[in-house]
Write an enzyme that holds these catalytic residues in place. Sequence first.
Site, PDB file in Angstrom:
ATOM      1  N   ASP A  85       3.412  -4.956   8.589  1.00  0.00           N
ATOM      2  CA  ASP A  85       2.200  -4.152   8.550  1.00  0.00           C
ATOM      3  C   ASP A  85       1.015  -5.121   8.541  1.00  0.00           C
ATOM      4  O   ASP A  85       0.864  -5.921   7.610  1.00  0.00           O
ATOM      5  CB  ASP A  85       2.211  -3.281   7.287  1.00  0.00           C
ATOM      6  CG  ASP A  85       0.973  -2.396   7.176  1.00  0.00           C
ATOM      7  OD1 ASP A  85      -0.089  -2.779   7.698  1.00  0.00           O
ATOM      8  OD2 ASP A  85       1.077  -1.331   6.535  1.00  0.00           O
ATOM      9  N   PHE A 100       0.885  -1.158   0.000  1.00  0.00           N
ATOM     10  CA  PHE A 100       0.000   0.000   0.000  1.00  0.00           C
ATOM     11  C   PHE A 100       0.924   1.210   0.000  1.00  0.00           C
ATOM     12  O   PHE A 100       1.899   1.259   0.765  1.00  0.00           O
ATOM     13  CB  PHE A 100      -0.898  -0.011   1.245  1.00  0.00           C
ATOM     14  CG  PHE A 100      -1.870   1.138   1.279  1.00  0.00           C
ATOM     15  CD1 PHE A 100      -3.008   1.114   0.497  1.00  0.00           C
ATOM     16  CD2 PHE A 100      -1.625   2.249   2.069  1.00  0.00           C
ATOM     17  CE1 PHE A 100      -3.902   2.184   0.510  1.00  0.00           C
ATOM     18  CE2 PHE A 100      -2.517   3.319   2.086  1.00  0.00           C
ATOM     19  CZ  PHE A 100      -3.655   3.292   1.306  1.00  0.00           C
ATOM     20  N   ARG A 104     -12.606  -5.057  -5.168  1.00  0.00           N
ATOM     21  CA  ARG A 104     -12.216  -5.728  -3.923  1.00  0.00           C
ATOM     22  C   ARG A 104     -13.461  -6.072  -3.122  1.00  0.00           C
ATOM     23  O   ARG A 104     -14.344  -5.224  -2.927  1.00  0.00           O
ATOM     24  CB  ARG A 104     -11.357  -4.808  -3.045  1.00  0.00           C
ATOM     25  CG  ARG A 104      -9.959  -4.625  -3.490  1.00  0.00           C
ATOM     26  CD  ARG A 104      -9.087  -4.070  -2.344  1.00  0.00           C
ATOM     27  NE  ARG A 104      -9.734  -3.036  -1.545  1.00  0.00           N
ATOM     28  CZ  ARG A 104      -9.175  -2.463  -0.489  1.00  0.00           C
ATOM     29  NH1 ARG A 104      -7.965  -2.830  -0.079  1.00  0.00           N
ATOM     30  NH2 ARG A 104      -9.805  -1.519   0.183  1.00  0.00           N
ATOM     31  N   TYR A 110      -9.381   0.235  11.910  1.00  0.00           N
ATOM     32  CA  TYR A 110     -10.712   0.552  11.365  1.00  0.00           C
ATOM     33  C   TYR A 110     -11.196  -0.446  10.331  1.00  0.00           C
ATOM     34  O   TYR A 110     -12.263  -0.272   9.762  1.00  0.00           O
ATOM     35  CB  TYR A 110     -10.768   1.974  10.799  1.00  0.00           C
ATOM     36  CG  TYR A 110      -9.599   2.404   9.953  1.00  0.00           C
ATOM     37  CD1 TYR A 110      -9.465   1.954   8.645  1.00  0.00           C
ATOM     38  CD2 TYR A 110      -8.639   3.264  10.454  1.00  0.00           C
ATOM     39  CE1 TYR A 110      -8.403   2.354   7.867  1.00  0.00           C
ATOM     40  CE2 TYR A 110      -7.563   3.676   9.688  1.00  0.00           C
ATOM     41  CZ  TYR A 110      -7.452   3.227   8.396  1.00  0.00           C
ATOM     42  OH  TYR A 110      -6.394   3.620   7.635  1.00  0.00           O
ATOM     43  N   LYS A 111     -10.423  -1.478  10.076  1.00  0.00           N
ATOM     44  CA  LYS A 111     -10.855  -2.498   9.128  1.00  0.00           C
ATOM     45  C   LYS A 111     -11.499  -3.647   9.909  1.00  0.00           C
ATOM     46  O   LYS A 111     -12.614  -3.516  10.397  1.00  0.00           O
ATOM     47  CB  LYS A 111      -9.652  -2.952   8.294  1.00  0.00           C
ATOM     48  CG  LYS A 111      -9.005  -1.806   7.496  1.00  0.00           C
ATOM     49  CD  LYS A 111      -7.806  -2.295   6.695  1.00  0.00           C
ATOM     50  CE  LYS A 111      -7.050  -1.149   6.043  1.00  0.00           C
ATOM     51  NZ  LYS A 111      -7.833  -0.497   4.964  1.00  0.00           N
TER      52      LYS A 111
END
Lengths: 398, 398
Positions: B199, B130, B373, B224-225
Site C-alpha cells: 500500500d 491504516f 501529524r 489525493y495525498k
Amino acid sequence: MSEPVSELAVRAEKLDAADELRGSRDAFVLDDVTYLDGNSLGALPAVVPGRIEDVVRRQWGELRIRSWEESGWWTAPERIGDRIAPLVGAAPGQIVVGDSTSVNVFKALVGAVRMAGEGRDELLVDATTFPTDGYIAESAARMTGCTLRPVAPADVPGALGDRTAAVLLNHVDYRTGRLHDLPALTAAVHEAGAVAVWDLCHSAGALPVGLDEHGVDLAVGCTYKYLNGGPGSPAYLYVRRDVQDRFDSPLPGWNSHAEPFGMRSEYEAAPGALRGRVGTPDILSMLALEAALEVWDGVSVEAVRAKSLALTDFFLECVERYVPEGGVECLTPVAHGERGSQIALRCHDAGAVMKRLIERGVVGDFRAPDVLRFGFTPLYVGFADVERAARVLAETLA
Amino acid sequence: MSEPVSELAVRAEKLDAADELRGSRDAFVLDDVTYLDGNSLGALPAVVPGRIEDVVRRQWGELRIRSWEESGWWTAPERIGDRIAPLVGAAPGQIVVGDSTSVNVFKALVGAVRMAGEGRDELLVDATTFPTDGYIAESAARMTGCTLRPVAPADVPGALGDRTAAVLLNHVDYRTGRLHDLPALTAAVHEAGAVAVWDLCHSAGALPVGLDEHGVDLAVGCTYKYLNGGPGSPAYLYVRRDVQDRFDSPLPGWNSHAEPFGMRSEYEAAPGALRGRVGTPDILSMLALEAALEVWDGVSVEAVRAKSLALTDFFLECVERYVPEGGVECLTPVAHGERGSQIALRCHDAGAVMKRLIERGVVGDFRAPDVLRFGFTPLYVGFADVERAARVLAETLA
C-alpha cells in the site's frame, strides 16, 4: 413516407405546447442536436458547472482539508442518497451513493446471500442482463460457494426454490427497453424465501420504482443516465431498513465503520445504510451529481412517466408512418406496462446506420450486434425531437 | 525557546533560496496558511480548475456521449495509470486508475491469494496498518478461505512460512510516518514463495518506490495525498507485468472484459493491467487527477525525496529548539532510511492542540488518541513554512 411530414410535425408542436414538463428543459445545457442518448449519459444540468467550480476553487482550493467537515464532504454519500430516495420510492436512510454500479452489485449480491442464510446456495440472475451484472454475479457466487443460474426474468417464478438464496433482476432491460414486473417478481422471490436484488440503472429517473412499497430488499443503480450525474458519476446502493442489521458487506472499508475516525483495528459496522459505504468518496463526481439532482425539485416521477410513455408512443407512431415496412423491427414491448423509457429498433447494418444518424444530429446509440437504441428523457426531450428523429431515421434508411 | 527565533528563520530563508524545487510552488493555489496536511489532501494544482471547466462544459455539455471516444474518457484509467507509473518506478502498462483504495486492496488481496495457489491459506497484514486495509484484508481472507494474521512489519520475515499466501504491507505508516523496508521485505516474502502486496498511499509522490526494481507483485495507492488529485480522487492498482496473466480479479466488471462492447454473457478478462478495471470510471474526478499530475513534469522523485528529508530534518531541529523539553515526543524515526515525509508528534491533549494550531494558520491533523501529524509535501512546502509551524506549535503548547 406514406403521410405528409407536416401532420406529425404539427401534432408534435401541439404536444410540446401542452407539455407540463417543458420548462425542465431550461435546466439543461442543450443545443440543436436531437439527443436521444440520455439513457446512456444524461445531458449537463445548467447548475453543475458553477457548482463544480465552487467545489474545486473554494472548497478544495481554499478550505482544503477543512471541507471534509465544513463543506459537508464526509456526509455526502448518505445526504445524496436521501436526495435520490424519493425518485425510487424510498424513505430516507436507506441509500448511500458511492463506487460504480458493478461494485455495488457485488456488495448487494454477497450481502444478499449472507442474508439468505444456511442451505440456500443458488443465485439466480437475469439471463438477458447487462453483462457486468452477470460477470459480478458469477464472482459473488464463486466467492460465497453458490451456484449461479441465468434465467430469463419471465421464468424466474418457476425457477425459484428452497435453495434459492437471491435473485438479481433488471428493472428495465438495457437492450430491448422491456420493463419487468418488479412488484410481482419481488413477491415471488419473497414467497420462495429468497432475497430480491434489483438493478435500477435503466428505470430510476424515468418511471416510478416503489422500492419501499414493493418490499425490495436490495437495489443498485447508476446516476449518469436519467439522473444526469455526469460521466461515470457514482452509483448507489439501497438496503431496506429492516434488513440493514443483517447486511454484511464484503467491502467493509473504513467509511462503513461505526467510528471511522477511531482508527480501531477491529471492524464494527456502522448502523443503517452507512454500512454500504466503502472508501473515501470521490467528491468532485459526487457533488456534481448532488447539483444535478436539483433539476428534480418540484418534478413528480408520475408526470415523468406519463410523458415518457407519450414520447415513446409518439416515436413508434412516427416510425411506423415514416419508415417503410420492414425497415426496422421494434424490440421494445408495445404494452405500456412492459415498456421502459427507450425504444430499441433492430435493423440491418445498425452500427453504420447509427453513425449516419449521429452525423445528422440525431444521437442514439448502437448495441451489438444489430440494435439502434433511442432513449427518451422526459425532462429535456420534446415531441418535436421525437418527430425529427423518426424522420431522419427514415431518410437515413432510404 | 532556548535560541533566538531569528537564527532558524534566517536559515529557512537561505534554504528556500537554494531549493531547486521552489518553482513548483507556483503550480499550486496557495495562500498564507502553512499547509502541512498534504499527506491527507494535497493542495489544488493551478491547472485543475480550467481543465475541469473544459471537461464539464465542453466534453460533457457539448460533446456528451461522444466524449467517451473523442475526449479519451474510455482509456483514462490506463492512460493516467501510465502517468503515475514513473512516480512509483513502474514501466507503462501495469497500472490502472479507478475505485477507492479500499476496493483496490480487495482486488489485490483476493488476486494475490489466487496467485499464490493451493496449500497457501494464510494472509499476513501489517498490524499497525491504516484500519481500512485490515478490515478489507479480513474480508478477503474470509472470502478466500484464508486465515488472517496481523503482524508488525518488522516481524514479517519470521512469520512467513509454507502456508503464507500473501502479505499486505504499508510502505509508510499512516500514523508514525515510519518508512518500511520495501526491498528487503518484498525479497523475504518472495523467498517464502508468497505474494507481496504494498500500500503506497503515504509514499507515492514523496519518495522513490521502485516497484519494478524490487519485484513487487501488486500494489495500491491513493492519489489525493502527495499526488494532489483532489478529494477522494480515484486510487490505482499496480499488477506487475509477469503476473498479469495470473491476476484473477474478484470484481470482474464489464470494463475489465477483453471486449467490453461485445456485450457477451461469458466473461473473458482483458489482457494486461486492464483486468484491474471494474465499472464505468468517474470521469470528473479522474480527469482532475490527470491535470494534477502535470505538476510532476520535469520533477525527479529523487529531488523530492532529498527535499522531503531536508524539510523533516529541519522541522525536527526547529521543534527541538523551540518546544520545551517534554512538550512533545517524536514517533517518527530519526534515521532517514526509516522516515517517510511526515512527522508525528505525540503530545498531551493533541486534539485541542491541533485545533489551536489550525486557528493560527498551521494546518496539520490529529490522529486519535494523541498524535499530531505534519505532512511535508516538497512541491509546495518550503523551509520558512517549517520554521513557522514549529514556532507556532511551541507558542501553542506554552
